[in-house]
Design a protein around this motif. Structure first.
Motif, short mmCIF file in Angstrom:
data_model
loop_
_atom_site.label_atom_id
_atom_site.label_comp_id
_atom_site.label_asym_id
_atom_site.label_seq_id
_atom_site.Cartn_x
_atom_site.Cartn_y
_atom_site.Cartn_z
N PHE A 42 0.87 -1.18 0.00
CA PHE A 42 0.00 0.00 0.00
C PHE A 42 0.90 1.23 0.00
O PHE A 42 1.07 1.89 1.03
N PRO A 43 1.52 1.57 -1.15
CA PRO A 43 2.50 2.66 -1.18
C PRO A 43 1.94 4.02 -0.79
O PRO A 43 2.68 4.89 -0.34
N GLU A 44 0.63 4.22 -0.94
CA GLU A 44 0.04 5.51 -0.59
C GLU A 44 0.14 5.80 0.90
O GLU A 44 0.20 6.96 1.31
N VAL A 45 0.21 4.74 1.73
CA VAL A 45 0.34 4.96 3.17
C VAL A 45 1.71 5.54 3.48
O VAL A 45 1.83 6.53 4.20
N MET A 46 2.76 4.96 2.90
CA MET A 46 4.10 5.49 3.13
C MET A 46 4.23 6.89 2.55
O MET A 46 4.82 7.77 3.18
N ALA A 47 3.65 7.14 1.40
CA ALA A 47 3.73 8.46 0.78
C ALA A 47 3.06 9.54 1.63
O ALA A 47 3.47 10.69 1.61
N ALA A 48 2.04 9.16 2.39
CA ALA A 48 1.31 10.12 3.22
C ALA A 48 1.95 10.32 4.59
O ALA A 48 1.53 11.19 5.34
N THR A 49 2.97 9.52 4.91
CA THR A 49 3.58 9.57 6.24
C THR A 49 4.78 10.49 6.23
O THR A 49 5.66 10.38 5.39
N GLY A 50 4.81 11.39 7.23
CA GLY A 50 5.92 12.33 7.34
C GLY A 50 6.83 12.09 8.53
O GLY A 50 7.97 12.56 8.54
N ALA A 51 6.36 11.38 9.55
CA ALA A 51 7.17 11.08 10.73
C ALA A 51 6.53 9.93 11.49
O ALA A 51 5.36 9.61 11.28
N ASP A 73 10.24 3.81 4.77
CA ASP A 73 10.74 5.14 5.12
C ASP A 73 9.57 6.02 5.49
O ASP A 73 8.90 6.59 4.64
N GLY A 74 9.32 6.14 6.79
CA GLY A 74 8.23 6.95 7.27
C GLY A 74 8.67 8.31 7.75
O GLY A 74 7.94 8.96 8.49
N GLY A 75 9.86 8.76 7.37
CA GLY A 75 10.34 10.07 7.79
C GLY A 75 11.08 9.99 9.11
O GLY A 75 11.48 8.92 9.56
N PRO A 76 11.25 11.15 9.78
CA PRO A 76 11.98 11.17 11.05
C PRO A 76 11.31 10.26 12.08
O PRO A 76 10.08 10.16 12.14
N VAL A 77 12.15 9.62 12.89
CA VAL A 77 11.66 8.69 13.92
C VAL A 77 11.89 9.30 15.30
O VAL A 77 13.01 9.73 15.62
N PHE A 78 10.82 9.33 16.09
CA PHE A 78 10.88 9.81 17.46
C PHE A 78 10.48 8.65 18.37
O PHE A 78 9.51 7.95 18.10
N VAL A 79 11.25 8.43 19.43
CA VAL A 79 10.96 7.38 20.39
C VAL A 79 10.65 8.03 21.72
O VAL A 79 11.48 8.76 22.27
N LEU A 80 9.45 7.76 22.23
CA LEU A 80 9.05 8.29 23.53
C LEU A 80 9.45 7.27 24.59
O LEU A 80 9.05 6.11 24.52
N THR A 81 10.26 7.71 25.55
CA THR A 81 10.78 6.79 26.55
C THR A 81 11.10 7.52 27.85
O THR A 81 11.42 8.71 27.84
N HIS A 82 11.03 6.78 28.94
CA HIS A 82 11.48 7.29 30.24
C HIS A 82 12.98 7.07 30.41
O HIS A 82 13.60 7.65 31.29
N ARG A 83 13.56 6.21 29.53
CA ARG A 83 14.97 5.85 29.64
C ARG A 83 15.71 6.05 28.30
O ARG A 83 15.96 5.08 27.59
N PRO A 84 16.04 7.28 27.95
CA PRO A 84 16.80 7.48 26.72
C PRO A 84 18.15 6.77 26.82
O PRO A 84 18.72 6.68 27.91
N PRO A 85 18.65 6.26 25.72
CA PRO A 85 19.95 5.58 25.77
C PRO A 85 21.08 6.57 26.04
O PRO A 85 20.96 7.76 25.76
N ASP A 86 22.17 6.06 26.57
CA ASP A 86 23.33 6.91 26.83
C ASP A 86 23.98 7.37 25.53
O ASP A 86 24.47 8.49 25.44
#
Length: 185
Positions: A42-51, A73-86
């Protein structure tokens, strides 16, 4: 209030699911998804995704799968966490803020396109707080019998409005709108 109230793209929970309701198999296995679904299905899903906004557990599972065919490739990746890696992880921004702020940050980076939310716990939290506009579910023709359920316990009932259904090979894509005003719990 809907996640799209700030303008721009939609906030979309996007996931593949076995017919018996699992988004990952026992031990967080995800290889079965690639038996049915590729970025071209479903390439239209990836094309509509920015992050993408991803939960920490989902991020760790994805890193373990990095050697597999994961060329989405869904654009920039953000990870929500209480424990960011060092140590930093290339191409990933770790956020340790509240959920609404994380959604706003990732939406801004999406540049007017959709923000995908990945991970059962994170998606459930976003749904509980009314931050999701749509739910996309790729139903795959497989029964796993065990694993990670679509949503976490305590999500409560949320009525969804069917928007569309598409078929690509053996995969069915179901799209639902999350009403902006809905009763809690």
């Amino acid at each position: 209030m809907s996640g799209s109230s700030a303008g721009g793209g939609q906030v979309v929970v996007n996931r593949s699911m076995s017919l018996d309701g699992f988004i990952a198999g026992p031990g967080d296995t995800m290889g079965w998804v690639h038996d049915y679904l590729t970025a071209d299905t479903f390439p239209e899903v990836m094309a509509a995704t920015g992050a993408m906004l991803v939960g920490r557990r989902t991020h760790e599972v994805a890193r373990q799968m990095a050697a597999e065919d994961t060329d989405y490739d869904g654009g920039p990746v953000f990870v929500l966490t209480h424990r960011p890696p060092d140590e930093p992880v290339a191409g990933v921004t770790f956020l340790s803020c509240d959920l609404a702020e994380a959604v706003a940050t990732a939406r801004a980076a999406a540049g007017g396109k959709n923000l995908e939310v990945l991970g059962a716990d994170l998606a459930s939290q976003c749904l509980r707080q009314g931050l999701v506009d749509e739910v996309l579910v790729y139903v795959l023709p497989v029964l796993l019998g065990d694993g990670v359920r679509f949503s976490t316990p305590g999500l409560g009932r949320i009525e969804l409005e069917p928007v569309s259904r598409q078929q690509s090979g053996a995969v069915t894509l179901l799209r639902f709108r999350v009403p902006a005003a809905r009763p809690a719990g």
